[in-house]
Enzyme design. Sequence first.
Site, short mmCIF file in Angstrom:
data_model
loop_
_atom_site.label_atom_id
_atom_site.label_comp_id
_atom_site.label_asym_id
_atom_site.label_seq_id
_atom_site.Cartn_x
_atom_site.Cartn_y
_atom_site.Cartn_z
N TYR A 11 6.85 -9.80 6.90
CA TYR A 11 6.76 -8.36 7.14
C TYR A 11 7.31 -8.02 8.52
CZ TYR A 11 3.68 -7.40 3.12
OH TYR A 11 3.16 -7.26 1.87
N ASP A 49 0.83 -1.21 0.00
CA ASP A 49 0.00 0.00 0.00
C ASP A 49 0.86 1.26 0.00
OD1 ASP A 49 -2.25 -1.61 0.13
OD2 ASP A 49 -2.47 -1.42 2.31
#
Length: 285
Positions: A121, A55
Amino acid sequence: MTNVRLRLDLAYDGTDFHGWARQKGDLRTVQGVLEDNLSMILRHDVELTVAGRTDAGVHSAGQVAHFDVPSEALDQRSIDGDPAKLVRRLAKLLPEDVRVHACTAAPEGFDARFSALQRHYVYRITTHPRGALPTRARDTAQWPKPVDIDAMQEAATTLVGLHDFAAFCKAKPHATTIRDLHSFEWVDVSTPTEPQLYEARVCADAFCWSMVRSLVGCCLRVGEGARDVDFAAAMLAESQRSSQIPLAPAKGLSLVRVDYPADEELAARAAVTRDRRAADDVQLG
């Protein structure tokens, strides 16, 4: 005309990008910057397939992408058929906030998206009143209240496993919210210059839209004492995105690694992933 598939390993600071994916208009995206420069060098339109579409504001140190190009496009004098030479060419053209580590001929059956086994992540956040260290201000989020890391870990452990993470994902038509969360660990990484600094380390087969930031936000609410440790488990029973779960700021999130199987298993892995996604679309459509 014979096509070759090339693998890119790359990194970027997502602060000044509107996410990975190319968008209409003049919005600056990682995909757009890379495709434009690769197309110019190779004199052929390049379209990238990526392991994880990050994003706006999200970073990566270990992103992976692939593209197909006619073999003739690599026969230019500056490349001489060697994809690795694209790294030097790109370094001269790309802006400083996106770098290509390596460019290699992809093994047979490789697909950056569908062959992937796991995405890793890291979310970096400080609760110090001062905020982030200035040299890390672009990749470190700030939370306004102190947190109990043990409580956050207890909540995180509840979320590990195969679940429907609908409460943690922004809705996307015909997309499943069932994911297998392999691990979720909170670590105190404080130093004398960066006190009250924490990392959330999250790994799954795949993530849905904004899922990692919601997982982090859920744990932070528990860590600050606004919710009890049963809050995370309760959210797994929800069937749609919950307004009770805050979305942690994008700046703290980085995609750090993508895992792939052995070369001889790449095609089989991609086929299994495609079949599963297709089945999900039929079930949810």
